[in-house]
Design an enzyme around this catalytic site. Structure first.
Site, PDB file in Angstrom:
ATOM      1  NE  ARG A 144     -29.474 -28.151  27.988  1.00 28.63           N
ATOM      2  CZ  ARG A 144     -28.831 -27.105  28.605  1.00 28.63           C
ATOM      3  NH1 ARG A 144     -28.664 -27.052  29.953  1.00 28.63           N
ATOM      4  NH2 ARG A 144     -27.895 -26.020  28.165  1.00 28.63           N
ATOM      5  CE  LYS A 169     -25.197 -29.204  25.004  1.00 29.49           C
ATOM      6  NZ  LYS A 169     -26.034 -28.884  23.914  1.00 29.49           N
ATOM      7  CG  HIS A 236     -35.071 -29.204  22.780  1.00 31.23           C
ATOM      8  ND1 HIS A 236     -34.281 -29.109  23.817  1.00 31.23           N
ATOM      9  CD2 HIS A 236     -34.246 -28.797  21.820  1.00 31.23           C
ATOM     10  CE1 HIS A 236     -33.025 -28.539  23.512  1.00 31.23           C
ATOM     11  NE2 HIS A 236     -33.334 -28.255  22.344  1.00 31.23           N
ATOM     12  NE  ARG A 239     -32.667 -25.763  26.794  1.00 28.86           N
ATOM     13  CZ  ARG A 239     -31.981 -25.178  27.472  1.00 28.86           C
ATOM     14  NH1 ARG A 239     -32.620 -25.111  28.921  1.00 28.86           N
ATOM     15  NH2 ARG A 239     -30.814 -24.822  27.194  1.00 28.86           N
ATOM     16  CG  HIS A 262     -27.902 -21.005  25.784  1.00 32.96           C
ATOM     17  ND1 HIS A 262     -29.085 -20.345  25.385  1.00 32.96           N
ATOM     18  CD2 HIS A 262     -28.194 -22.202  25.690  1.00 32.96           C
ATOM     19  CE1 HIS A 262     -29.799 -21.176  24.842  1.00 32.96           C
ATOM     20  NE2 HIS A 262     -29.383 -22.542  25.026  1.00 32.96           N
ATOM     21  CE1 TYR A 271     -34.951 -21.688  22.236  1.00 35.49           C
ATOM     22  CE2 TYR A 271     -32.732 -21.008  22.682  1.00 35.49           C
ATOM     23  CZ  TYR A 271     -33.575 -21.577  22.915  1.00 35.49           C
ATOM     24  OH  TYR A 271     -33.204 -22.741  23.035  1.00 35.49           O
TER      25      TYR A 271
END
Length: 286
Positions: A144, A169, A236, A239, A262, A271
């Site tokens: 990120r 995150k 982003h 990414r 994640h 994705y």
């Protein structure tokens, strides 16, 4: 209890349960927006127990009329539910009003991504060496942008070819191997580009001793415009590109999930890209 006092208590609670700095920052911003909406509606600061479901619904309608995307509005509903769960447990309100809000249906759109060839064209238009290396790092690691600018010299182990993401995150740590292409770029950066400044930030300018996400995105936008591309390009999107290119090259989905940080494999599965020709070939198999 006044609204803003309740918000501060909630944010301290999030900090006490180790929610990440970025999460708390985002919650503070969104709840601040709602507080200002209430002040505009009533001309005074309401007690948190006097806020009604109509206030929440009026705010959600205001966001929609303001052009906020469904994903943004869905996130606001999630924040309201978390906030009201906190209030309800501490008997600061009679019930969790946010549970009465209708969930926002988020339309899943095909994610934009860059091929490596497109990315090389893009970076060729970036004339800021430090920013160029930062965006190359994002593209080849999936970091990120906030994680990238917060990297310290200790987080990047060039001997072991590893980047340590500390407090990503959800306040989760992870380890990302450095590929050979990026390794050579980072060695050159340390030897020839990084300024001699009193800063422990891996990416830093001589003037400020750090690099900001906003500056990175401004430079990316300028590079994109110089190529006359219509597609949006941001940190982003880089990414996304990392994840998409790995999956196109048949990387296992759980491995991509770990690299991206994640917690849910379903998020990573977004994705997976299929172009029209691939879909036509698939149909012909029937």
């Amino acid at each position: 209890m006044k609204y803003y006092e309740a918000v501060e208590g909630f944010l301290k609670h999030l900090e006490s349960i180790d929610r990440s700095y970025e999460t708390i920052k985002g919650y503070r911003k969104e709840l601040g927006y709602f507080g200002r909406f209430l002040e505009g509606k009533y001309s005074y600061e309401k007690d948190v127990g006097d806020i009604t479901i109509e206030d929440l619904e009026d705010y959600m309608y205001y966001l929609k009329k303001s052009g906020k995307m469904s994903a943004t509005r869905s996130r606001v509903v999630y924040i309201f539910r978390s906030f009201y769960n906190y209030l309800n447990k501490r008997e600061l309100c009679s019930k969790n009003l946010a549970m009465f809000l209708e969930p926002i249906r988020v339309k899943q759109t095909e994610r934009i991504y860059l091929s490596e060839e497109e990315f090389i064209l893009l970076t060729g238009k970036i004339d800021k060496p430090i920013v160029k290396v930062a965006v190359q790092t994002i593209f080849y690691t999936g970091l990120r942008v906030s994680e990238t600018v917060n990297l310290t010299l200790d987080n990047v182990d060039l001997d072991e070819k590893i980047i340590y993401v500390i407090g990503g995150k959800g306040n989760k740590d992870r380890v990302i191997p450095i590929c050979e292409k990026l390794y050579n770029i980072l060695i050159d950066y340390i030897d020839n580009i990084r300024p001699l400044v009193d800063s422990n930030k891996f990416f830093c300018t001589k003037k400020t001793g750090k690099l900001s996400p906003q500056y990175i995105n401004v430079i990316l936008h300028k590079a994109k415009d110089s190529l006359k591309w219509q597609k949006n390009v941001s940190a982003h999107i880089l990414r996304h590109s990392f994840a998409s290119n790995l999956i196109i090259h048949n990387a296992p989905l759980p491995s991509v999930q770990k690299l991206l940080g994640h917690s849910d494999l379903r998020v990573t599965s977004r994705y997976i890209h299929q172009d029209l020709e691939q879909l036509k070939k698939a149909v012909k198999l029937l």
